[in-house]
Every structure is written in C-alpha cells, then in structure tokens.
Design an enzyme around this catalytic site. Sequence first.
Site, PDB file in Angstrom:
ATOM      1  N   GLY A 185       5.926  26.953  78.181  1.00  9.57           N
ATOM      2  CA  GLY A 185       6.242  28.294  77.714  1.00  9.57           C
ATOM      3  C   GLY A 185       5.920  28.570  76.251  1.00  9.57           C
ATOM      4  O   GLY A 185       5.593  29.696  75.887  1.00  9.57           O
TER       5      GLY A 185
ATOM      6  N   GLU B 183      10.144  27.180  70.446  1.00  6.30           N
ATOM      7  CA  GLU B 183      10.524  27.515  71.827  1.00  6.30           C
ATOM      8  C   GLU B 183      10.184  28.966  72.142  1.00  6.30           C
ATOM      9  O   GLU B 183      10.235  29.835  71.261  1.00  6.30           O
ATOM     10  CB  GLU B 183      12.031  27.302  72.029  1.00  6.30           C
ATOM     11  CG  GLU B 183      12.390  25.949  72.608  1.00  6.30           C
ATOM     12  CD  GLU B 183      12.034  25.798  74.090  1.00  6.30           C
ATOM     13  OE1 GLU B 183      11.146  26.521  74.579  1.00  6.30           O
ATOM     14  OE2 GLU B 183      12.642  24.950  74.756  1.00  6.30           O
TER      15      GLU B 183
ATOM     16  N   ASP C 180      17.804  29.901  76.980  1.00 11.64           N
ATOM     17  CA  ASP C 180      18.564  30.539  78.052  1.00 11.64           C
ATOM     18  C   ASP C 180      19.976  29.946  78.015  1.00 11.64           C
ATOM     19  O   ASP C 180      20.831  30.428  77.267  1.00 11.64           O
ATOM     20  CB  ASP C 180      17.831  30.253  79.375  1.00 11.64           C
ATOM     21  CG  ASP C 180      18.213  31.186  80.496  1.00 11.64           C
ATOM     22  OD1 ASP C 180      19.399  31.527  80.578  1.00 11.64           O
ATOM     23  OD2 ASP C 180      17.345  31.574  81.295  1.00 11.64           O
TER      24      ASP C 180
ATOM     25  N   LYS D 103      18.854  34.451  75.145  1.00  9.19           N
ATOM     26  CA  LYS D 103      19.773  35.227  75.980  1.00  9.19           C
ATOM     27  C   LYS D 103      21.195  34.827  75.614  1.00  9.19           C
ATOM     28  O   LYS D 103      21.735  33.861  76.170  1.00  9.19           O
ATOM     29  CB  LYS D 103      19.523  34.939  77.461  1.00  9.19           C
ATOM     30  CG  LYS D 103      18.181  35.407  77.991  1.00  9.19           C
ATOM     31  CD  LYS D 103      18.063  35.014  79.463  1.00  9.19           C
ATOM     32  CE  LYS D 103      16.737  35.467  80.036  1.00  9.19           C
ATOM     33  NZ  LYS D 103      16.549  34.957  81.420  1.00  9.19           N
TER      34      LYS D 103
ATOM     35  N   PHE E  85      15.959  38.071  84.183  1.00 12.32           N
ATOM     36  CA  PHE E  85      14.798  37.189  84.302  1.00 12.32           C
ATOM     37  C   PHE E  85      13.566  37.891  83.746  1.00 12.32           C
ATOM     38  O   PHE E  85      13.233  39.002  84.165  1.00 12.32           O
ATOM     39  CB  PHE E  85      14.572  36.789  85.758  1.00 12.32           C
ATOM     40  CG  PHE E  85      13.536  35.719  85.902  1.00 12.32           C
ATOM     41  CD1 PHE E  85      13.855  34.393  85.627  1.00 12.32           C
ATOM     42  CD2 PHE E  85      12.245  36.034  86.271  1.00 12.32           C
ATOM     43  CE1 PHE E  85      12.895  33.394  85.726  1.00 12.32           C
ATOM     44  CE2 PHE E  85      11.273  35.047  86.377  1.00 12.32           C
ATOM     45  CZ  PHE E  85      11.598  33.726  86.107  1.00 12.32           C
ATOM     46  N   VAL E  86      12.905  37.246  82.806  1.00  8.69           N
ATOM     47  CA  VAL E  86      11.750  37.857  82.159  1.00  8.69           C
ATOM     48  C   VAL E  86      10.532  36.945  82.269  1.00  8.69           C
ATOM     49  O   VAL E  86      10.658  35.724  82.363  1.00  8.69           O
ATOM     50  CB  VAL E  86      12.010  38.184  80.668  1.00  8.69           C
ATOM     51  CG1 VAL E  86      12.961  39.349  80.537  1.00  8.69           C
ATOM     52  CG2 VAL E  86      12.528  36.969  79.905  1.00  8.69           C
TER      53      VAL E  86
ATOM     54  N   ASP F 166       7.089  32.236  82.738  1.00 10.40           N
ATOM     55  CA  ASP F 166       6.486  32.364  84.062  1.00 10.40           C
ATOM     56  C   ASP F 166       7.500  32.693  85.148  1.00 10.40           C
ATOM     57  O   ASP F 166       8.701  32.497  84.982  1.00 10.40           O
ATOM     58  CB  ASP F 166       5.802  31.057  84.461  1.00 10.40           C
ATOM     59  CG  ASP F 166       6.805  29.962  84.847  1.00 10.40           C
ATOM     60  OD1 ASP F 166       7.692  29.672  84.018  1.00 10.40           O
ATOM     61  OD2 ASP F 166       6.718  29.439  85.972  1.00 10.40           O
TER      62      ASP F 166
HETATM   63  C1  PRP Z   1      12.062  27.196  79.742  1.00 10.44           C
HETATM   64  C2  PRP Z   1      11.896  27.428  78.253  1.00 10.44           C
HETATM   65  C3  PRP Z   1      12.831  26.443  77.649  1.00 10.44           C
HETATM   66  C4  PRP Z   1      13.927  26.330  78.675  1.00 10.44           C
HETATM   67  C5  PRP Z   1      15.093  27.136  78.238  1.00 10.44           C
HETATM   68  O1  PRP Z   1      11.211  26.174  80.118  1.00 10.44           O
HETATM   69  O2  PRP Z   1      10.576  27.231  77.830  1.00 10.44           O
HETATM   70  O3  PRP Z   1      12.211  25.206  77.418  1.00 10.44           O
HETATM   71  O4  PRP Z   1      13.418  26.834  79.908  1.00 10.44           O
HETATM   72  O5  PRP Z   1      16.124  27.105  79.189  1.00 10.44           O
HETATM   73  P1  PRP Z   1      17.596  26.596  78.853  1.00 10.44           P
HETATM   74  O6  PRP Z   1      17.990  27.164  77.533  1.00 10.44           O
HETATM   75  O7  PRP Z   1      18.420  27.162  79.990  1.00 10.44           O
HETATM   76  O8  PRP Z   1      17.590  25.117  78.878  1.00 10.44           O
HETATM   77  P2  PRP Z   1      10.935  25.800  81.636  1.00 10.44           P
HETATM   78  O9  PRP Z   1      11.771  24.630  82.014  1.00 10.44           O
HETATM   79  O10 PRP Z   1      11.057  27.014  82.494  1.00 10.44           O
HETATM   80  O11 PRP Z   1       9.458  25.264  81.622  1.00 10.44           O
HETATM   81  P3  PRP Z   1       8.095  26.030  81.245  1.00 10.44           P
HETATM   82  O12 PRP Z   1       8.171  26.343  79.768  1.00 10.44           O
HETATM   83  O13 PRP Z   1       7.020  25.066  81.583  1.00 10.44           O
HETATM   84  O14 PRP Z   1       8.044  27.282  82.085  1.00 10.44           O
END
Ligand code: PRP
Length: 196
Positions: A60, A115, A119, A147, A168-169, A175
């Site tokens: 991400g 980051e 979330d 968030k 959800f965005v 993604d």
């Molecule tokens: C997303 C984002 C953070 C994490 C945040 O990554 O990039 O790393 O989730 O979520 P949290 O605060 O609830 O822990 P994801 O695991 O979706 O992987 P990606 O970046 O490859 O889509």
Amino acid sequence: MTAPLLPMETAADPPANLHPDIEAVLVSQAQIARKIAELAVLIDTDYAGREVVLVGVLKGAVMVMADLARALSVPVSLEFMAVSSYGSATSSSGVVRILKDLDRDIAGCHVLVVEDIIDSGLTLSWLLRNLRSRGPASVEVVAMLRKPEAAQVQVPVRYMGFDIPSVFVVGYGLDYAQRYRELPYVGTLRPEVYSS
Ligand code: PRP
C-alpha cells in the site's frame, strides 16, 4: 498533529475520469499532492543535516513512498518491508508476519516508517516494536490516512495526512482484492462491486 476529519462531501475536485466502480472520492488527487508537499516541508525541517531511511510497508505504501521521497530535500534511502495483516477481506485480522524484511541494518539510522493507512493500528504497533529492537537512532511514522474510529491501539504518528471515517477505501495504494491501488485519489467503492 491532528489532521481534520474529512466528510465525503468535501472531496473538492472529483476527477472527470472517475473510475466507474468508485462511489465517492474522500481525498482528491490535489488534496494528496498538497499534503505530500506540506509533510515534506515538516520532515525536511526536522531532519535537516541528517539522512533518513524511509521504510515503506508494501504494498500500500508505494504511492506515498514514491511521492514523498521525490518531495523531500533531505537525503533518503528507500527500504521496503512486506508484512501480512489482511487477506482479501475488508477488515483487519490483526495477524502480522514478515513476508519481506529490510535489506539493510538500521542500527544508528534515522528511520521514518511510511504507511498508506492506519486502521486498527495493529500492524504499525507491531512494526514499531520490531524496528526499535534493531537499535535505530530514531523511529518515526508518516501516514497518509488514519481511521481514528477503528483504532484498537494508539500508535504515535509524527506526520499525519488525513483522518478519515471508518469506511472501506481504495486508491492511492489501497486495494480491494488487489485492485484499485493505482487510482490517484482515495474513494469508496460502489456496493455492487463487493457482491459481483
Ligand atoms: C494495510 C496498510 C497497513 C495496514 C493497516 O496493509 O497498508 O499496512 O493494512 O491496518 P491496521 O492498522 O489495521 O493494522 P495490508 O495488510 O492491507 O496490505 P497491502 O498494503 O499489501 O494492501
């Protein structure tokens, strides 16, 4: 630093070529560009005379990483980690494991974790503990989105982009089932996309 909560209606300049699967734009391309420039000024000031190791969290963070690295004046090196916290689902599992580690030792280095979104905060909370155990001179965080309503742990974020509602965005690195990362804005998906 507290970033303003952005209601959907404030998305200033919806693009003419809005992706047909997008229901609403929460953060526009122009808002992102302005925020990157603002954050770069703050980071350049704080790290003047130092070199910064940017640690992007795949996948991400690639967009923030690329834009921020090019906006900064301080010398940077780019490092990436891949950690797994989500599957293809739309909410956090809280399970974190390293899929790809850093390529270098960060002992004595000034580390800035990059980051796309915070979330629950579980990924970052775990990652900060992990990175701090490697003996860096400092570890700070820059995140484009957060968030606040979804927080399960509080994570210190030195440089914050936008606080958004707990919806959800996708876009700007985010993604749904590996799609929509390339959109230059952040938005919500039409409900029918989830059911198709
Ligand atoms: C997303 C984002 C953070 C994490 C945040 O990554 O990039 O790393 O989730 O979520 P949290 O605060 O609830 O822990 P994801 O695991 O979706 O992987 P990606 O970046 O490859 O889509």
